[in-house]
Write a protein that holds these residues in place. Structure first.
Motif, PDB file in Angstrom:
ATOM      1  N   GLU A   1      66.727  63.483 -12.538  1.00 54.84           N
ATOM      2  CA  GLU A   1      65.707  64.372 -12.185  1.00 54.84           C
ATOM      3  C   GLU A   1      64.223  63.204 -12.088  1.00 54.84           C
ATOM      4  OE1 GLU A   1      61.914  67.205 -13.705  1.00 54.84           O
ATOM      5  OE2 GLU A   1      64.046  67.890 -14.077  1.00 54.84           O
ATOM      6  N   TYR A   2      63.990  62.796 -11.530  1.00 51.48           N
ATOM      7  CA  TYR A   2      62.771  61.849 -11.618  1.00 51.48           C
ATOM      8  C   TYR A   2      60.847  62.290 -11.434  1.00 51.48           C
ATOM      9  CZ  TYR A   2      65.697  57.998 -11.394  1.00 51.48           C
ATOM     10  OH  TYR A   2      66.496  57.354 -11.247  1.00 51.48           O
TER      11      TYR A   2
ATOM     12  N   ALA B   1      58.200  56.482 -10.487  1.00 48.25           N
ATOM     13  CA  ALA B   1      58.866  57.318 -11.347  1.00 48.25           C
ATOM     14  C   ALA B   1      59.516  56.658 -12.274  1.00 48.25           C
ATOM     15  CB  ALA B   1      59.797  58.606 -10.153  1.00 48.25           C
ATOM     16  N   ARG B   2      60.383  57.891 -13.138  1.00 52.74           N
ATOM     17  CA  ARG B   2      60.671  57.658 -14.544  1.00 52.74           C
ATOM     18  C   ARG B   2      61.908  59.090 -14.223  1.00 52.74           C
ATOM     19  NH1 ARG B   2      61.539  54.523 -18.015  1.00 52.74           N
ATOM     20  NH2 ARG B   2      59.494  52.496 -18.775  1.00 52.74           N
TER      21      ARG B   2
ATOM     22  N   ALA C   1      62.259  54.208 -11.093  1.00 50.74           N
ATOM     23  CA  ALA C   1      61.773  53.925  -9.120  1.00 50.74           C
ATOM     24  C   ALA C   1      60.811  53.709  -9.179  1.00 50.74           C
ATOM     25  CB  ALA C   1      62.791  55.352  -8.951  1.00 50.74           C
ATOM     26  N   ILE C   2      60.670  52.621  -8.041  1.00 50.02           N
ATOM     27  CA  ILE C   2      59.594  51.955  -7.305  1.00 50.02           C
ATOM     28  C   ILE C   2      59.804  52.230  -5.813  1.00 50.02           C
ATOM     29  CG2 ILE C   2      57.861  50.528  -7.342  1.00 50.02           C
ATOM     30  CD1 ILE C   2      58.178  50.026 -10.325  1.00 50.02           C
TER      31      ILE C   2
ATOM     32  N   LEU D   1      62.874  49.972  -1.866  1.00 55.70           N
ATOM     33  CA  LEU D   1      62.647  50.458  -2.485  1.00 55.70           C
ATOM     34  C   LEU D   1      63.058  50.206  -3.610  1.00 55.70           C
ATOM     35  CD1 LEU D   1      63.366  53.477  -4.157  1.00 55.70           C
ATOM     36  CD2 LEU D   1      65.447  53.212  -2.410  1.00 55.70           C
ATOM     37  N   ASN D   2      63.057  49.947  -4.813  1.00 55.14           N
ATOM     38  CA  ASN D   2      63.262  49.733  -5.842  1.00 55.14           C
ATOM     39  C   ASN D   2      63.809  50.653  -7.653  1.00 55.14           C
ATOM     40  OD1 ASN D   2      63.396  46.447  -5.507  1.00 55.14           O
ATOM     41  ND2 ASN D   2      60.485  47.068  -6.174  1.00 55.14           N
TER      42      ASN D   2
END
Length: 114
Positions: free
Chosen positions: A58-59, A81-82, A90-91, A113-114
């Motif tokens: 879950e982010y 998000a973390r 995630a970025i 996406l990273n």
């Protein structure tokens, strides 16, 4: 990583444009996603639950809609998000472009996406 996606929606460009700008509506189309508006204009908090094989993740993060160009029917969504229970982050930056085509509207989405 760059991800490209393209699809056609059987609706006119103005209808698709209004739906694209409705972040809460877009999130309702993604299983495991929830989005709520914040006090900041065009900024949303949300969660995304993913199941990848046996793993469930879950982010929690934030999305911001910006650079919406009504004339060009293009918009950008920035996400960060973390992981709720972990170290992962995630970025992503999603560039959306709409084009009227025969039978509907073509949506092109390019995600960095990273």
């Amino acid at each position: 990583m760059i991800l490209r996606n393209e699809f056609t929606v059987g609706a006119d460009i103005e209808t698709v444009w209004r739906h694209l700008l409705d972040m809460e509506g877009v999130a309702s189309c993604l299983p495991g996603a929830t989005v709520t508006a914040t006090d900041e204009e065009n900024t949303y908090n949300g969660t995304m639950r993913l199941k990848i094989g046996p793993m469930k993740v879950e982010y929690r993060g934030r999305a911001r809609l910006h650079d919406a160009d009504e004339q060009q029917h293009s918009a950008v969504v920035s996400l960060s998000a973390r992981e709720a229970k972990g170290q992962g982050t995630a970025i992503a930056t999603i560039h959306n472009q709409l084009e009227q085509v025969e039978g509907g509207t073509r949506v092109r989405a390019q995600t960095d996406l990273n």
